[in-house]
Design an enzyme around this catalytic site. Sequence first.
Site, PDB file in Angstrom:
ATOM      1  CD  GLU A  40      40.461  40.561  47.369  1.00  0.00           C
ATOM      2  OE1 GLU A  40      41.070  40.158  48.377  1.00  0.00           O
ATOM      3  OE2 GLU A  40      39.848  39.798  46.598  1.00  0.00           O
ATOM      4  CB  CYS A  51      40.152  33.374  46.554  1.00  0.00           C
ATOM      5  SG  CYS A  51      38.680  32.357  46.558  1.00  0.00           S
ATOM      6  CG  HIS A  53      38.603  37.274  49.037  1.00  0.00           C
ATOM      7  ND1 HIS A  53      38.848  37.400  47.700  1.00  0.00           N
ATOM      8  CD2 HIS A  53      38.039  36.062  49.202  1.00  0.00           C
ATOM      9  CE1 HIS A  53      38.439  36.314  47.057  1.00  0.00           C
ATOM     10  NE2 HIS A  53      37.946  35.482  47.957  1.00  0.00           N
TER      11      HIS A  53
END
Lengths: 234, 80
Positions: free
Chosen positions: A199, A88, A197
Amino acid sequence: MTARVGVVTFPGSLDDRDAARAVRIAGAEPVALWHGDADLKGVDAVILPGGFSYGDYLRCGAIARFAPIMAELVPPARSGELPVLGICNGFQILCESHLLPGALTRNRSLHFINRDQRLRIESAGTAWTNRYLPGQEILVVLKSGEGNYVAAPETLDELERSGRVVARYVGTAPNGSQRDIAGISNEHGNIVGLMPHPEHAVEELTGPSVDGLGFFTSLVARVTEASPAPAGTG
Amino acid sequence: MARVVVDVMLKPEILDPQGQAILGACGRLGFEAVSEVRQGKRFEVEIDGEVGEDRLDDIRRLAETLLANPVIEDFELRVE
């Protein structure tokens, strides 16, 4: 050996803790790095996390590019030695640093987009995607206001030709990204920029899936394979 | 003291959704003659002393490396 993965915190970083957590879940050791320190602490790889570094002032990533830590990171990243994942805002920083081509601009709709998003892994040849299969679809989180990937047509052609489109949005890119590009790599495959994302998709409790974990286990595999095991250990 | 103005605009081929949103508002406000709006940025850079060619080259480098992203933006300089 345990891979040591640096996670850089800039003023305004939001996802540094989630990135560190994903690193830990993947079996590596997260190492906190500070934007103002010109010190990579000898890590095996670096993650530039999501957020709004320097408040997104000027352009997203434009100020972070000149942080002291970046002066240490850019040379080994550019030469292919140091794996770097920009997620990002991290992807924006990598483009502003010219470590990756193109730029990320305001979403076509002008709306901030926050949703679960299917991606298709297009290249499993990078340091961060070697545990995926080419063509594999994964479900991760997209949350960004300036995720519209743009580049000159010849740059896009070159990315396609050299297999450097790492991930695409399944269906139409919600932010208007050219050729539905969600992530790209450099020519060595050690640097990957990804707008969504992974994560945030590493645990059943908090994510839409655990599909994002592959980015981090890929890095662990890459680091472990690259370094010979010390003598006397199995 | 002198002032160098740097205007930064998205390149013509880059989509400018903010300009399009403004264009939409123009129509709603009755400014029917407005056919296109592109949004850019203006930087006012204050300089100590005279602005010679060397100093202007410095500001041009500043514009290339920081104020504008040449991948997606064009810029123009002028001394005021």
